[in-house]
Write a protein that holds these residues in place. Sequence first.
Motif, mmCIF file in Angstrom:
data_model
loop_
_atom_site.group_PDB
_atom_site.id
_atom_site.type_symbol
_atom_site.label_atom_id
_atom_site.label_comp_id
_atom_site.label_asym_id
_atom_site.label_seq_id
_atom_site.Cartn_x
_atom_site.Cartn_y
_atom_site.Cartn_z
ATOM 1 N N GLN A 20 0.845 -1.207 0.000
ATOM 2 C CA GLN A 20 0.000 0.000 0.000
ATOM 3 C C GLN A 20 0.874 1.247 0.000
ATOM 4 O O GLN A 20 0.584 2.218 -0.685
ATOM 5 N N LEU A 21 1.944 1.170 0.784
ATOM 6 C CA LEU A 21 2.844 2.315 0.836
ATOM 7 C C LEU A 21 3.502 2.536 -0.519
ATOM 8 O O LEU A 21 3.643 3.660 -0.994
ATOM 9 N N ARG A 22 3.889 1.427 -1.133
ATOM 10 C CA ARG A 22 4.551 1.544 -2.434
ATOM 11 C C ARG A 22 3.620 2.206 -3.450
ATOM 12 O O ARG A 22 4.005 3.095 -4.192
ATOM 13 N N ASP A 23 2.355 1.764 -3.438
ATOM 14 C CA ASP A 23 1.368 2.371 -4.341
ATOM 15 C C ASP A 23 1.279 3.877 -4.150
ATOM 16 O O ASP A 23 1.001 4.633 -5.079
ATOM 17 N N LEU A 24 1.476 4.283 -2.905
ATOM 18 C CA LEU A 24 1.349 5.706 -2.592
ATOM 19 C C LEU A 24 2.665 6.445 -2.797
ATOM 20 O O LEU A 24 2.738 7.666 -2.607
ATOM 21 N N GLY A 25 3.673 5.688 -3.151
ATOM 22 C CA GLY A 25 4.989 6.316 -3.330
ATOM 23 C C GLY A 25 5.572 6.782 -2.013
ATOM 24 O O GLY A 25 6.290 7.780 -1.955
ATOM 25 N N LEU A 26 5.247 6.065 -0.933
ATOM 26 C CA LEU A 26 5.732 6.480 0.386
ATOM 27 C C LEU A 26 6.706 5.455 0.936
ATOM 28 O O LEU A 26 6.587 4.267 0.678
ATOM 29 N N GLN A 27 7.618 5.953 1.723
ATOM 30 C CA GLN A 27 8.549 5.072 2.402
ATOM 31 C C GLN A 27 8.625 5.525 3.848
ATOM 32 O O GLN A 27 8.672 6.737 4.102
#
Length: 596
Positions: free
Chosen positions: A584-591
């Motif tokens: 889900q984080l990857r989809d949001l471009g978040l780390q």
Amino acid sequence: MTEQTPAPLRRSDTCGALRASDIGRTVTLMGWSQTNRDHGGVIFLDLRDRSGVVQCVFNPLEAPAAHEVAQRVRSEFVIAVHGVVQPRPAGTVNPRLPTGEVEVHISRMEVLNAAKTPPFPINDDNAPEVDENLRLRYRYLDLRNTRMQQNLLLRHKAAQAARAYLDAQEFWEVETPLLIKSTPEGARDFLVPARLRAGEFYALPQSPQLLKQTLMVAGVERYYQFARCLRDEDLRGDRQFEFTQIDLEMAFVERDDVLTVTEGIIQAIMRVIGVDVPTPFLRMTFVEAMARFGSDKPDTRFGLEFVDLAGVFAATEFKAFAAVLAAGGQVKGINAKGAAGLSRRELDDLIAYAQSFGAKGMAYFQVTPEGLKSPVTKFLSEEERTAFATTLGAEVGDLLLVIADTPHVVAQALGRVRLHLGEKLGLIPENTWNFLWVVDFPMFAWNEETQQIDAMHHPFTMPKAEDLPLLDTDPLQVRGDLYDLVLNGNELVSGSIRVHRRDIQERVLEIINMPLEQVRERFGFLVEAFEYGAPPHGGMAIGFDRLIMLMAGEKTIRDVIAFPKTSSGADLMMDAPTTVDPLQLRDLGLQLRKRG
Ligand code: ASP
């Protein structure tokens, strides 16, 4: 021939509605088994649904099959019963129960669903108080309690009353989005990452402020909404991250039009609990409220008003007072009527209490037949003592309390002492609804931390017309066309007439040092909309949770919200917040980064 299965039971009545006039009727009820008592063969079962509780009787001789099932029924099983309403035998009538004259003799019953033993009893007045975290963890069980159901019902009825009133006043209910850009209420925003635009975020609305003003430009004229407001604040006191406001805005109005409509809504809502509040509500300026009560949300249900003693001690040689007055501070007192008998210990506690709100100390004087008794009396001249006692209207048996400090500290500390004493001395009458408008707040406030001028409410508030010239000469003296509604010391409503003139808006933004680029960045759409013919407008928002809390006689807004969060912001039932899947984080471009 095979035995025919009986037709499934269909609910005919609700438990709480049965009365003596129903005697003889055959009814089918459905609900939760509250208690189940086996009295030597006959089982008495209290059946509960939303409407209330009724006693069901299972007699093994009359209906052995139903009795057999009833034996296995435990607390909170969901059951259906069928039987005849009968009068309770003489001597067993329960006057505390609306259904207390009757009982239902059951001929048939079905268990619709079994239930685990609940972690706490439902509707048991004798049970010890249940830990709130446990209640929140099993909120669906907690909400089965009559008290909580009544709170939800009250909330519903209040909402309906407000809607009916506003509809009659030709307000339109318009929904505004939850995914928006930051609003100007001054708290921290909750942010929502935008998946389709990596690196960008929506903000959840702290209020629909900018959108409702935009609706005025859009010609809606009279708008309202039951608005969810989301503010990522430290949860001090009785706050929630999300709460509900009855949010409203009107075009072509002056302050008093908004106040009148607000009074109408409040009146309609209060009628739900049978209270007819007279209108118009009392009005008091901010300056008067601060002078008399040390608070911009004074509880006016009792006296103990502040008395300014600057005149009395203008030439005093008592250093503690003289130094404060010389430095531009205040000396103020209250007369706690009849409280001279407080013990030394109680007085020490009271002083410590005042000190916890910043006061360096608090002088006390017991009014005795021999005169004023106090450790500081010896520092005061005879004339001062007399003038002091007269100014405070002192009579034998009174306790006079005095704080000398900066205006801010005097207001804070003496104000808290006043509230504390109001309660301690039993001065607060019950069932009193003191609605009070506090008006003419300062438009700006000095922020010590940033050493800048801030907007008191938000930067779209209109200064009072007569104070407009002060914008250029002495902005901190400018009063805004701002109003708060206070109920028994609780701030319930706040609102203002808004700026619709560009020149004034620019000047206000200049004063709070908000550069035009920042304005355009944050509220550009509103500024632009204002260039296309903004009508004069104003509005307000009612803190709906708090109002319902006060009407329900609850101590926390959590008790009038179906699924509230704990005071540390957790939802114990859903178990939120939680970590999320790395995908889900990857989809949001978040780390995620370790907090450092
Ligand atoms: N948006 C304001 C608030 O939440 C209310 C108002 O000015 O209408 O306090």
